[in-house]
Scaffold this active site. Structure first.
Site, PDB file in Angstrom:
ATOM      1  N   GLY A 152       0.768  -1.126  -0.107  1.00 27.92           N
ATOM      2  CA  GLY A 152       0.022   0.008  -0.034  1.00 27.92           C
ATOM      3  C   GLY A 152       0.815   1.193   0.012  1.00 27.92           C
ATOM      4  O   GLY A 152       2.042   1.237   0.352  1.00 27.92           O
ATOM      5  N   CYS A 153       0.070   2.436  -0.345  1.00 25.67           N
ATOM      6  CA  CYS A 153       0.740   3.658  -0.501  1.00 25.67           C
ATOM      7  C   CYS A 153       1.244   4.156   0.954  1.00 25.67           C
ATOM      8  O   CYS A 153       2.563   4.371   1.260  1.00 25.67           O
ATOM      9  CB  CYS A 153       0.151   4.546  -1.190  1.00 25.67           C
ATOM     10  SG  CYS A 153      -1.429   4.778  -0.553  1.00 25.67           S
ATOM     11  N   TYR A 154       0.694   4.064   1.840  1.00 22.50           N
ATOM     12  CA  TYR A 154       1.030   4.641   3.100  1.00 22.50           C
ATOM     13  C   TYR A 154       2.077   3.720   3.735  1.00 22.50           C
ATOM     14  O   TYR A 154       3.107   3.897   4.140  1.00 22.50           O
ATOM     15  CB  TYR A 154      -0.586   4.600   4.083  1.00 22.50           C
ATOM     16  CG  TYR A 154      -1.184   5.786   4.179  1.00 22.50           C
ATOM     17  CD1 TYR A 154      -0.678   7.141   4.288  1.00 22.50           C
ATOM     18  CD2 TYR A 154      -2.612   5.833   3.736  1.00 22.50           C
ATOM     19  CE1 TYR A 154      -1.482   8.276   4.093  1.00 22.50           C
ATOM     20  CE2 TYR A 154      -3.387   7.024   3.824  1.00 22.50           C
ATOM     21  CZ  TYR A 154      -2.891   8.033   3.787  1.00 22.50           C
ATOM     22  OH  TYR A 154      -3.747   9.072   3.892  1.00 22.50           O
TER      23      TYR A 154
END
Ligand SMILES: NC(=O)c1ccc[n+]([C@@H]2O[C@H](COP(=O)([O-])OP(=O)(O)OC[C@H]3O[C@@H](n4cnc5c(N)ncnc54)[C@H](OP(=O)(O)O)[C@@H]3O)[C@@H](O)[C@H]2O)c1
Length: 339
Positions: A152-154
């Site tokens: 995921g990005c975070y």
């Protein structure tokens, strides 16, 4: 002729970025691009502004048969987890390797998946097979992977900043991560909460304690559900980028030299990772629209450090990291097609 790849979800933000990068990758040929729920068709050149005037396969509605008819060797799924969880097993069964950009295969535990994603996983066996593709922190397992769960990005912004220095951190004293993401992190959706008037000029925290990226971070960092780990996501009124500010206490006498040494050991020879000198902190504008991550830290008093990382959520947080993973799966150079 290059390796034949297809993009499913090519009408979305991440899918469009994938198309733009893969089109100029010297060892890849895009042979299929597919829409999702909308069933849209369109010329290839309409997928991304950088593709204007380019030739490639027309966008067509997704079907497993369509992906196979395109001779696909690697399929990128830039789709919601509810779709990826069904599509990936069918493609794998047909001999297509899959890089999934959704969260469908990131968690190892099916019960955790159901708790955070809100539906039960239809192929839990694949949760143990999928390789979690935080490329710079992976070993040789990517080379033989059939299924890669793109992080995921975070989680990319936080795991890459924390993992190399975890042994220097007093996790028992709590780890607090405040992350702010540009609005493209929510995808190309038209929900009212993401309209210009709702977002512009504002700044707010959301889903605190409930964000589905939290278990992914705990899993990668070796922190169980009881560990004092806080993740607070914020919606930042810019189009792209994530900046994470991480507050930690350091163990024993650890300080700036030890942090620098640990990051250097983890990331030397990794050209997409920039470690800044102690006291110098990353800024979104230096990584936006690039495949890079920058990490910096400040030891503000003995035993107390603030670590900051910055990425482009659609690139290092999604599409370009997926292409790093593809490069590793195929034995290509790590930055091929990216720099
Ligand atoms: N945005 C980010 O920063 C980011 C970062 C990392 C990971 N991700 C993940 O990557 C995936 C795509 O994100 P995105 O931001 O690119 O989303 P997006 O811009 O909203 O695009 C979503 C894509 O999935 C398709 N789709 C939507 N609902 C569908 C459904 N029910 N069944 C089949 N296809 C469907 C859409 O196709 P149609 O247009 O044809 O409906 C579109 O191509 C998501 O799982 C997201 O969590 C996003």
């Amino acid at each position: 002729m290059g390796v034949r790849v297809s993009i499913v979800g090519a009408t979305g933000y991440s899918g469009g970025e994938l198309a733009a990068i893969l089109h100029r990758h010297p060892r890849v040929e895009i042979t299929g691009v597919f829409s999702g729920r909308s069933g849209k068709s369109a010329p290839f050149a309409a997928l991304h502004p950088l593709l204007r005037g380019s030739n490639g396969p027309d966008l067509t509605p997704f079907s497993t048969e369509g992906v196979l008819a395109a001779g696909t060797e690697i399929a990128f799924l830039a789709t919601p987890p509810e779709f990826s969880v069904e599509a990936a097993p069918r493609l794998l069964d047909a001999g297509v390797r899959v890089v999934d950009i959704s969260g469908a295969f990131r968690l190892c535990d099916a019960a955790e998946f159901e708790k955070w994603y809100g539906f039960s996983h239809s192929s839990p066996i694949l949760l143990s097979e999928a390789v979690y593709g935080m490329t710079e922190l992976c070993g040789p397992e990517l080379a033989s992977a059939r299924l890669v769960a793109n992080p995921g990005c975070y989680p990319t912004s936080i795991i890459m900043a924390l993992k190399p220095v975890m042994r220097l951190i007093d996790a028992g004293a709590g780890i607090v991560c405040d992350s702010a993401s540009g609005v493209s992190g929510a995808g190309r959706q038209s929900a009212e909460a993401y309209s210009f008037c709702e977002v512009a000029g504002g700044f707010k925290a959301y889903n605190v304690g409930k964000h589905k990226h939290e278990p992914e971070m705990r899993q990668a960092l070796g922190l169980d559900g009881a560990a004092d780990f806080v993740f607070a996501a914020h919606l930042l009124p810019v189009v792209r980028g994530i900046l994470s500010t991480i507050h930690v206490r350091l163990r024993g006498g650890a300080g700036a030299p030890e942090l620098s040494e640990a990051y250097g050991r983890a990331y030397s020879g990794k050209p997409l990772v920039g470690i800044l000198p102690p006291g110098s902190l990353p800024e979104l504008k230096n990584v936006a629209c690039t495949p890079r991550i920058e990490i910096g830290f400040s030891v503000i008093r003995p035993g107390r450090a603030v670590i900051v990382s910055a990425i482009d959520n659609l690139l290092k947080g999604a599409a370009s990291q997926a292409i790093q993973n593809m490069n590793a799966m195929l034995g290509f150079g790590g930055t091929e097609g990216l720099l």
